[in-house]
Design an enzyme around this catalytic site. Structure first.
Site, mmCIF file in Angstrom:
data_model
loop_
_atom_site.group_PDB
_atom_site.id
_atom_site.type_symbol
_atom_site.label_atom_id
_atom_site.label_comp_id
_atom_site.label_asym_id
_atom_site.label_seq_id
_atom_site.Cartn_x
_atom_site.Cartn_y
_atom_site.Cartn_z
ATOM 1 N N LYS A 223 0.833 -1.225 0.061
ATOM 2 C CA LYS A 223 0.010 -0.032 0.123
ATOM 3 C C LYS A 223 0.939 1.109 0.013
ATOM 4 O O LYS A 223 0.260 2.306 -0.421
ATOM 5 C CB LYS A 223 -0.959 -0.090 1.239
ATOM 6 N N SER B 205 1.086 -9.596 -0.454
ATOM 7 C CA SER B 205 0.792 -8.158 -0.524
ATOM 8 C C SER B 205 1.279 -7.660 0.940
ATOM 9 O O SER B 205 1.391 -6.194 1.010
ATOM 10 C CB SER B 205 -0.419 -7.939 -0.702
#
Length: 321
Positions: free
Chosen positions: A49, A304
């Site tokens: 992110k 991720s």
């Protein structure tokens, strides 16, 4: 609806140089089919992110930046925005759904963010209301072209690091990462690299949306059944259009398969993954995504994030290690 382009992603890559980690490709678990990992858990905030958040803040004009930024997030995007905002000297507010992992919320505050806790179904509404009332720049977790372009640099790096890659497997929550990676693959290596998304069975709104050909939203009560808190959100219109046109397929995994993948990554590949971060590896290990025998470089699973609650991590290792 205008979609993100290769030029957008390449511009983001230039903008992010020196601000994020160019994560390596590492070997997958020794037990199981051959594949490589892209451990975005190695970013300073523990998740991919940071790419999108940094790109979005960098593109704000100085006047908007000075007023401060706001977002809604269960954890990783909030941490990323707080980190990026601190780098630019910008005040940051994060609207967090109740029940978000304490470890993620604590790290947002540690990075200087103001945290507003709300019921899960009011996170977007409160963020938008606060943005208007306090004149803060709203930077969504995924529903923004500048965020998607930043996330797409993950795919760009994979294509540069492994020219022989044929399949990239990515987690899908709001769809920003999958949208960016699929865009990079389609435009940089058209028709040669396929991108497969992965969702938990208990939060499979994207799979249903793509099957029906229209965006379908699941209620928070349904998506909050999965341990993968990072993917409990649903697609936006923008990410749905990216995935509808550019994603090559989507599969789902069970909660047990997610837990087993976390254990395999930790013990067999020395990579710590949170439940959402383990989705891609879970799909490969469960046989949902075929790999090429003897060619680990042909398949890459994006890890991720690695911001897992310590108690959950300990329990999973005890049960599946």
């Amino acid at each position: 609806m205008e979609l993100v382009t290769e030029d957008d992603i390449r511009a983001a890559a230039t903008r992010l140089r020196g601000e994020i980690v160019r994560t390596p490709l590492t070997a997958g678990p020794a037990q199981g089919p051959p594949f490589l990992l892209k451990p975005e858990s190695l970013q300073p905030t523990g998740a991919f992110k940071l790419r999108g958040a940094t790109n979005a803040i960098a593109l704000l004009d100085p006047a908007r930046r000075a007023s401060g930024v706001i977002t809604h997030s269960s954890g990783n995007h909030g941490q990323a925005l707080a980190h990026a905002a601190a780098r630019f000297g910008v005040p940051c507010t994060v609207v967090v759904p109740e029940g978000a992992p304490k470890v993620k919320v604590d790290r947002m505050r540690a990075r200087g963010a103001r945290v507003i806790m709300v019921p899960p179904d009011r996170r977007v509404e409160v963020a938008e209301e606060t943005s208007r009332a306090e004149r803060l720049a709203l930077i969504p977790p995924f529903d923004d072209p500048t965020v998607i372009a930043g996330q797409g640099t993950v795919g760009l790096e994979i294509l540069e690091q492994s020219p022989e890659v044929a399949t990239i497997v990515v987690p899908v929550g709001g769809g920003g990462l999958a949208s960016g990676v699929a865009t990079a693959a389609l435009t940089v290596q058209p028709h040669r690299v396929r991108v497969i998304g992965v969702e938990p069975e208990l939060a499979a709104d994207a799979a249903e949306s793509l099957e029906r050909g229209r965006r379908v939203a699941w209620d928070p009560e349904r998506t909050h059944r999965t341990m993968a808190d990072g993917v409990r959100v649903c697609l936006s219109d923008l990410t749905f259009e990216h995935l509808r046109h550019r994603l090559d397929g989507i599969v789902t995994v069970t909660e047990d398969e997610i837990a087993r993948a976390i254990a395999h990554l930790a013990l067999g590949a020395r990579v710590v993954a949170e439940p959402a971060g383990a989705l891609a590896a879970a799909a490969i290990l469960a046989g949902r995504v075929p790999t090429v025998p003897g060619r680990p470089e042909a398949t890459v699973a994006v890890v991720s994030g690695g911001n897992i609650d310590p108690a959950l991590f300990t329990r999973i290792l005890a049960e599946h290690g």
